[in-house]
Design a protein around this motif. Structure first.
Motif, mmCIF file in Angstrom:
data_model
loop_
_atom_site.group_PDB
_atom_site.id
_atom_site.type_symbol
_atom_site.label_atom_id
_atom_site.label_comp_id
_atom_site.label_asym_id
_atom_site.label_seq_id
_atom_site.Cartn_x
_atom_site.Cartn_y
_atom_site.Cartn_z
ATOM 1 N N SER A 170 0.853 -1.187 0.000
ATOM 2 C CA SER A 170 0.000 0.000 0.000
ATOM 3 C C SER A 170 0.888 1.235 0.000
ATOM 4 O O SER A 170 2.106 1.140 0.147
ATOM 5 N N GLY A 171 0.262 2.401 -0.164
ATOM 6 C CA GLY A 171 1.032 3.640 -0.215
ATOM 7 C C GLY A 171 1.678 3.839 -1.568
ATOM 8 O O GLY A 171 1.418 3.103 -2.522
ATOM 9 N N ARG A 172 2.534 4.855 -1.640
ATOM 10 C CA ARG A 172 3.204 5.117 -2.900
ATOM 11 C C ARG A 172 4.652 5.508 -2.674
ATOM 12 O O ARG A 172 5.022 6.018 -1.616
ATOM 13 N N SER A 173 5.449 5.233 -3.679
ATOM 14 C CA SER A 173 6.831 5.686 -3.732
ATOM 15 C C SER A 173 6.956 6.653 -4.896
ATOM 16 O O SER A 173 6.197 6.571 -5.866
ATOM 17 N N VAL A 174 7.922 7.565 -4.794
ATOM 18 C CA VAL A 174 8.175 8.528 -5.867
ATOM 19 C C VAL A 174 9.676 8.625 -6.071
ATOM 20 O O VAL A 174 10.428 8.815 -5.108
#
Length: 474
Positions: free
Chosen positions: A39-43
């Protein structure tokens, strides 16, 4: 003319594999949801750099930030200035905004007498991010985003085939630590500084003081290899890897300094209070319960919550500042932490940068009252904190902000023609009248240990400063 934003979907790749293939060198900012995240996001992001050190340069850089963020746009997520604001930016803001007494001139700097480190990283180092790759771990999607020229999207798509599919092989783990680590303050010196803080508190100079020290490991460091070990050994909710110029900040921060959404909601979640984890479930549960009931830790946390409330009131809509979480125990790989959350809504015309100006440096890393705490600690700690105790994260072109405290972090400085490479780890704790000096020293060791292991360094290695005397506070 406002530049357009272009977007393009890409096949799923692991963010770590993308960084290894496309950003193993050069400037980059990687906001990391963690290994195996579901879950969540990376950038992973790139852009021209903006760096500054010293009052004049910081004033110019701050004006440029104001200009870059002047017209929020709702199509630009996650673009915007990304990197770090070191603790020195916070002390500069305190000096800049100090009230001038009538007929007395400006008050002395909060860091008067502190000798700058000419080899230290820039106080402010940001990438003006105009290119980014966004990874949604829940949806398993990847999107490339660029401001302006969309040819970058085609170039990236062509390079994407070089990124291996699947999870990267874990990095090699070091054996027994071999690299010596030097702590700025020897044990006796740190204990004496704890006593000095308590004298100041007894004399009415402060209520709580966040005393810190720094441990340094000399020699060349492979920043990405160390971060790959750190993200596995010390997973954290605000993990990041930022490399700008000769400096990299490897973050395993548990603490959110500031979150602002584009619509104006604000939150800050200071942490004060720490206990070590245990592999024994019963012992571990007792440690968490002890933290939840410790009067010293609760009082320290509450004082910082009040300081955050006061900071946010200066930029919030009347009546909107609220404590939504008080004394919550959050458990991480190595420690239990006592955290609280304060929320607010921005007043009309106020921005995320206004919140930074009023709340930075963070009360959890200074003590209270803030200005006097910073003055005392600058005198006693004896050296600038650098990136440590500052913040790492993003100021969005959409008006949002996501900034984590630069704690539980490793600052890597690559070798130059003037000095060898080195890495540093800052650690500290809040001192109150009821602090037990030996417990405070052990907390510093605990907070540094996992970071030093990632560096293949010997925790608690040779100290570099003699003990100091503790004359009475005037």
């Amino acid at each position: 003319m406002r530049l357009p934003v272009h977007r393009r979907p890409l096949p799923w790749r692991d963010p770590e594999a993308v960084v290894l293939a496309l950003a193993s060198t050069g400037d980059v900012a990687w906001t990391d949801a963690g290994p195996g995240a579901s879950s969540g996001r990376s950038v992973v992001a790139w852009g021209p750099d903006l760096t500054a050190t010293g009052p004049d340069a910081l004033a110019a850089a701050w004006a440029e930030l104001r200009a870059v963020l002047a017209e929020p746009r709702d199509d630009a997520d996650p673009l915007g200035p990304t990197g770090w604001l070191g603790y020195g930016v916070g002390t500069w803001l305190l000096d800049r905004d100090a009230t001038v007494g009538e007929g007395r001139g400006a008050p002395p700097s909060v860091t008067a007498g502190l000798v700058p480190d000419p080899d230290a990283p820039a106080d402010l180092a940001l990438l003006l991010v105009d290119r980014a790759v966004v990874f949604d771990h829940g949806e398993r999607t990847v999107e490339a985003v660029v401001l302006g020229d969309d040819r970058w999207l085609s170039d990236l798509a062509a390079a994407w085939s070089a990124v291996p599919e699947g999870d990267p092989e874990p990095p090699s783990q070091p054996g027994a630590p071999t690299r010596p680590a030097r702590r700025r303050h020897a044990d006796a010196s740190y204990l004496a500084l704890v006593s000095r803080c308590q004298q100041a508190i007894a004399a009415g100079e402060a209520y709580v003081l966040c005393l810190t020290t720094t441990t340094t490991v000399e020699g060349d460091v492979d920043d990405l290899a160390v971060y790959r070990r750190l993200r596995r050994s010390s997973p954290a909710p605000h993990a990041s890897f930022v490399r700008i110029g000769p400096t990299s900040v490897l973050g395993a921060s548990p603490e959110s300094f500031l979150r602002v959404v584009a619509e104006g909601a604000v939150s800050s979640s200071p942490i004060k209070g720490t206990r070590p984890r245990s592999s024994d479930p019963a012992t571990d549960a007792r440690a968490a319960a002890e933290l939840r009931a410790d009067e010293k830790e609760l009082a320290e946390n509450l004082m910082i919550v009040d300081l955050v409330r006061n900071d946010l009131t200066r930029v919030a809509a009347p009546g909107s500042v609220t404590v939504t979480e008080l004394f919550a125990v959050r458990s991480y790989r190595h420690v239990h932490q006592l955290a609280s959350t304060v929320t607010a809504v921005l007043a009309p015309g106020r921005t995320a940068l206004d919140v930074v100006e009023t709340a930075f440096p963070a009360g959890s890393m200074t003590g209270a009252p803030k200005r006097r705490a910073v003055q005392l600690l600058a005198e006693w700690e004896g050296s600038p904190r650098g990136v440590y105790a500052g913040v790492v994260g993003r100021l969005g072109l959409d008006g949002s902000a996501s900034l984590a405290m630069a704690i539980r972090s490793i600052v890597v400085e690559r070798a130059t023609s003037l000095r060898p490479g080195r890495a540093s780890v800052g650690a500290g704790g809040g001192i109150t009248a009821s602090s037990v000096p030996s417990v405070e020293l052990e907390e510093v060791r605990l907070k540094s240990a996992a970071l030093l292991r990632a560096l293949d360094a010997v925790p608690g290695g040779a100290s570099s400063a003699p003990a100091v005397s503790t004359p009475p506070v005037p």
